[in-house]
Design an enzyme around this catalytic site. Structure first.
Site, PDB file in Angstrom:
ATOM      1  N   ASP A 153       0.851  -1.192   0.000  1.00  0.00           N
ATOM      2  CA  ASP A 153       0.000   0.000   0.000  1.00  0.00           C
ATOM      3  C   ASP A 153       0.884   1.238   0.000  1.00  0.00           C
ATOM      4  OD1 ASP A 153      -1.914   1.926   0.313  1.00  0.00           O
ATOM      5  OD2 ASP A 153      -2.723   1.153   2.206  1.00  0.00           O
ATOM      6  N   HIS A 196      -0.443   4.161  -0.094  1.00  0.00           N
ATOM      7  CA  HIS A 196      -1.270   5.116   0.654  1.00  0.00           C
ATOM      8  C   HIS A 196      -1.361   6.470  -0.042  1.00  0.00           C
ATOM      9  CE1 HIS A 196      -3.034   6.156   4.735  1.00  0.00           C
ATOM     10  NE2 HIS A 196      -3.464   4.934   4.500  1.00  0.00           N
ATOM     11  N   GLU A 225      -1.174  -0.776  -4.224  1.00  0.00           N
ATOM     12  CA  GLU A 225      -2.312   0.072  -3.894  1.00  0.00           C
ATOM     13  C   GLU A 225      -1.944   1.550  -3.876  1.00  0.00           C
ATOM     14  OE1 GLU A 225      -5.359   0.561  -0.074  1.00  0.00           O
ATOM     15  OE2 GLU A 225      -4.423  -1.373  -0.498  1.00  0.00           O
ATOM     16  N   GLU A 274     -10.571   3.579  -2.534  1.00  0.00           N
ATOM     17  CA  GLU A 274     -11.092   3.714  -1.178  1.00  0.00           C
ATOM     18  C   GLU A 274     -11.521   5.126  -0.841  1.00  0.00           C
ATOM     19  OE1 GLU A 274      -7.395   4.149   1.815  1.00  0.00           O
ATOM     20  OE2 GLU A 274      -7.236   2.425   0.472  1.00  0.00           O
ATOM     21  N   HIS A 332     -12.180  -1.738   0.493  1.00  0.00           N
ATOM     22  CA  HIS A 332     -11.364  -1.192   1.581  1.00  0.00           C
ATOM     23  C   HIS A 332     -12.064  -1.469   2.907  1.00  0.00           C
ATOM     24  CE1 HIS A 332      -9.947   2.424   4.013  1.00  0.00           C
ATOM     25  NE2 HIS A 332      -8.818   1.826   3.684  1.00  0.00           N
TER      26      HIS A 332
END
Length: 393
Positions: free
Chosen positions: A200, A202, A226, A252, A302
């Site tokens: 991830d 982020h 991700e 998400e 998510h």
């Protein structure tokens, strides 16, 4: 009627438990979720004030779910597309589906055509929900990533997610790329070739840095990478997705069906990650799923969140053909299982879940237990670069 309670998780997070009661005497749990966007109070305010959401619904027939969803969405000037209002809408909409299942005495998938699979595979975060392990392990500490990866596999998981990409400014040299590659290499060496690893980003990197991370990690055959850049940068996501064989995941932070339409049309991802507690609830998630299926894009919602949100993802997953895996956390607080009774069956050896035969979402909220853990606001997480400028968390 509409009511709510909020409990504290620490690390600046809360679980929001929302309840909607029908005239027939059926009470439904809306959601118990970790407030990842850092505005738990705003979401509570949107519900508590009952000015523009709950007042629209009280006295209405709870079985007219799509009609009530449209009532929450359309009269609002901004079409309910902001994260705060959309989250409040989501909780109410989820509760309405729980009521529908309970009124008819069937699990939610039976309302949508029945189950499409026998079990759902789960994946964990490194640390299993201990936020410090997941968010604060330095990427340079590759040995720690390897240890946490081995722990996840020892706990039965065949897949796990890590944050093995550091925060970077718009353009940096090779050091962060090398650190991320070393961390992922150590995890792959620790667990072997058949465990699925997710990384991830982020949405921390710029498109330029995100592409470099994606190419550097491509040899390790990630299950998906991700948020390699900001989700609103659809053209950049499309470019990164087309440039590597690693499936790109995102979604998400999107709260509007049209955002997913644009993302899919640009082929900005191979894995869609709608957050069912943000995007408009199960009603909206099912529409997103239909779009994803038309593009043969996988669904992995998510869900680093509470037990009701997890049950919601299960029920959604049992009804959607393109659903591939469920994100879960379990070690965030010791009393997690006290606040909700979940009737889905977990196989701890394989970390898979089989369906619940209970009506609705298959869970009950323990309101007495909820009240034992009041929410306390903490400072949201912050990231600063080496020069003191602000970065993305």
């Amino acid at each position: 009627s509409v009511g709510f309670a909020v409990v504290g998780l620490g690390f600046g997070k809360g679980l929001v438990a929302l309840a909607v009661a029908a005239a027939a005497g059926v009470a439904a749990g809306g959601f118990a979720r970790r407030q990842v966007c850092g505005y738990t109070g705003d979401v509570l305010g949107a519900i508590e004030q009952a000015v523009d959401i709950a007042v629209l619904l009280v006295g209405q027939d709870p079985r007219r779910i799509e009609h009530l969803w449209q009532m929450m969405f359309r009269p609002h000037f901004w079409h309910g597309s902001g994260s705060v209002r959309s989250t409040a809408m989501s909780g109410i909409a989820i509760a309405l589906w729980d009521i529908a299942g309970k009124l008819l005495g069937v699990p939610c998938p039976s309302l949508w055509g029945g189950r499409v699979r026998d079990y759902i595979r789960l994946y964990c975060h490194l640390g299993g929900g201990r936020m410090e392990d997941f968010y604060e392990t330095p990427v340079a500490n590759a040995d720690r990533f390897a240890d946490l990866a081995r722990e996840a596999v020892a706990n039965g998981y065949s897949a796990f997610k890590s944050m093995a990409v550091p925060a970077t400014s718009a353009l940096e040299g090779s050091a962060p790329i090398a650190a991320a590659e070393q961390a992922v290499a150590r995890m792959r060496d620790a667990v072997g070739p058949h465990i699925d690893i997710m990384v991830d980003c982020h949405a921390r990197p710029s498109p330029a840095m995100g592409l470099q991370f994606a190419k550097a990690l491509e040899p390790y055959r990630l299950y998906f990478l991700e948020e390699p850049c900001w989700p609103e940068m659809v053209d950049s996501l499309s470019h990164i997705n087309a440039s590597v064989s690693t499936p790109i995941a995102t979604g998400e932070r999107l709260t509007h069906l049209s955002q997913f339409r644009e993302l899919f049309a640009a082929r900005g991802c191979e894995v869609a990650q709608p957050d069912i507690t943000h995007c408009g609830g199960l009603s909206a998630a099912r529409k997103i799923a239909a779009l994803a299926e038309a593009h043969r894009i996988a669904l992995a919602p998510h869900n680093p969140q509470g037990p009701v949100s997890t049950a919601v993802s299960f029920e959604f997953g049992f009804s959607q053909a393109e659903y591939i895996i469920c994100e879960t956390v379990g070690n965030d607080v010791e009393w997690r299982s006290d606040v909700v009774q979940d009737h889905h069956s977990l196989d701890k050896k394989t970390c898979t879940v089989t369906h619940s035969d209970k009506p609705g979402l298959g869970v009950e909220i323990n309101e007495v237990a909820v009240k034992k853990h009041p929410f306390q606001q903490e400072l949201p997480q912050q990231v600063f670069y080496a020069d003191g400028s602000v970065g993305d968390w």
